[in-house]
Design an enzyme around this catalytic site. Structure first.
Site, PDB file in Angstrom:
ATOM      1  CG  HIS A  21      -2.387  67.881 -24.044  1.00 37.39           C
ATOM      2  ND1 HIS A  21      -2.538  67.534 -25.373  1.00 37.39           N
ATOM      3  CD2 HIS A  21      -3.634  68.222 -23.627  1.00 37.39           C
ATOM      4  CE1 HIS A  21      -3.798  67.633 -25.726  1.00 37.39           C
ATOM      5  NE2 HIS A  21      -4.492  68.057 -24.672  1.00 37.39           N
ATOM      6  CG  HIS A  23      -6.548  72.524 -23.075  1.00 42.26           C
ATOM      7  ND1 HIS A  23      -6.548  72.980 -24.371  1.00 42.26           N
ATOM      8  CD2 HIS A  23      -6.492  71.170 -23.142  1.00 42.26           C
ATOM      9  CE1 HIS A  23      -6.512  71.943 -25.193  1.00 42.26           C
ATOM     10  NE2 HIS A  23      -6.469  70.834 -24.475  1.00 42.26           N
ATOM     11  CD  GLU A 210      -9.081  62.239 -25.153  1.00 41.54           C
ATOM     12  OE1 GLU A 210      -8.797  61.968 -23.970  1.00 41.54           O
ATOM     13  OE2 GLU A 210      -9.408  63.382 -25.534  1.00 41.54           O
ATOM     14  CG  ASP A 289      -9.017  70.469 -20.141  1.00 42.85           C
ATOM     15  OD1 ASP A 289      -8.655  71.656 -20.267  1.00 42.85           O
ATOM     16  OD2 ASP A 289      -9.279  69.727 -21.109  1.00 42.85           O
TER      17      ASP A 289
END
Length: 358
Positions: A21, A23, A210, A289
């Site tokens: 995970h 980005h 989330e 991120d």
């Protein structure tokens, strides 16, 4: 998984793991963002020019600020060389933290205007992924992600593009995702895109659970039939939903720093990591991120140790889970599991490995 007595604690940076995970734009080094902003004469918000972790409120205002900052960073990515640099640096940073397999998530639509379309945009990332694999020792595959804020037909277009580049190794598309604000769009309307991806053999990895709670997780399980959930952390709020996640073998890409930065939990100790693992969920830790949230992958494992009491065996279990949940080829998974066993059997590591000079 709690240590009953003092034991050797090995460096989390040397623990072999997969990163599922992360980005594309959000993987950027802060220094790279500043360099690209200067080169392309883009004025950045002040909060993006500091090294401090950005903390946001859990409401729509907080998400709007996050999206504004993300869009500002994305506006600095203008050329094929910019895109290649991001992939290479993401792989180098992952390699330095023990990641052996990275599934980098990208929405080609975001960069298409600068490089001639969504197909060239994806092909640039795939080529860079192959180069990064050779240069860094971290194998890089790609997850193509659609956005909830766009029309479901756009998602189908991206799913077909992803299907044309589907594969099993580095430099191929291995998954299809759905990102952006979970509160936007109708989940059921994206089912057709995921059918296309599933038929092509791609992992289905939508964001869910989330910003929204277990009800959204349940809907995503029903409508999109995922292999993994981006986040999914709030499935623990309903034992029945969590039981369904476990029974379906759906892995959770848990990103603790993201959860705290977005105000989902007040601190890292409140992220229900142990609850999820104890219930039998397959949990793969991710950084999401780091450009905005600060800590990268190794810090998520460090939090598991420091905030949740996972000993080295517990951390090895998390690493194994990340590898098992990945779309790495079977032989690669087998080799990486053996490396995790070697890490656990070895003596204490002295510090982190040097960062690759990419």
């Amino acid at each position: 998984m709690l240590a009953d007595s003092p034991s050797v604690t090995r460096a989390v940076e040397s623990l072999p793991k997969a990163h599922l995970h992360l980005h594309f734009t959000g993987s950027m080094r802060p220094a790279t963002l500043l360099d690209l902003a200067e080169r392309h004469r883009v004025r950045l918000p002040a909060s993006l020019t500091s090294q401090a972790m950005i903390t946001l409120s859990p409401d729509e205002r907080g998400w709007f600020r996050f999206q504004r900052l993300y869009d500002a960073a994305r506006a600095c990515v203008r050329t094929p060389d910019d895109m290649r640099r991001i992939v290479l640096e993401a792989a180098a940073d992952d390699a330095a933290e023990g990641s052996r397999w990275l599934e980098l998530q990208v929405d080609p639509t975001s960069y298409a205007v600068h490089v001639g379309g969504i197909t060239p945009a994806l092909e640039i990332v795939l080529e860079a992924a192959r180069d990064a694999t050779a240069l860094t020792g971290c194998s890089v595959a790609v997850v193509v992600a659609a956005s909830r804020t766009r029309h479901p037909l756009d998602a189908r277009t991206l799913a077909r593009l992803a299907a044309r580049h589907a594969g099993e190794g580095p430099g191929t598309v291995v998954g299809f995702g759905l990102s952006n604000d979970e509160r936007r769009g109708d989940t059921a309307e994206f089912a057709g895109a995921f059918d296309i991806a599933r038929d092509a053999g791609l992992a289905c990895v939508p964001h869910s659970g989330e910003l929204l709670g277990p009800g959204h997780v349940e809907q995503t399980l029903r409508e999109l039939r995922p292999d993994r959930l981006g986040h999914g952390v709030r499935s623990g709020e309903d034992p029945g939903v969590l039981e369904r996640v476990v029974a379906a073998g759906v892995a959770l890409e848990v990103c603790p720093t993201s959860n705290v930065s977005l105000g989902v939990y007040p601190d890292l100790g409140r992220v229900p990591l142990r609850q999820l693992v104890s219930a039998g969920a397959t949990v793969a830790l991710g950084a999401d991120d780091p450009l905005l949230f600060g800590p990268r992958l190794a810090a998520q494992y460090r939090s598991a140790r420091e905030d949740h009491g996972f000993d080295d065996e517990g951390l090895a279990g998390l690493a194994r889970a990340s590898i098992s949940a990945s779309r790495a080829p079977v032989a690669v998974k087998r080799a990486l599991h053996a490396e995790v066993d070697d890490w656990l059997a070895g003596s204490c590591d002295e510090g982190a490995p040097e960062r690759l000079a990419v």
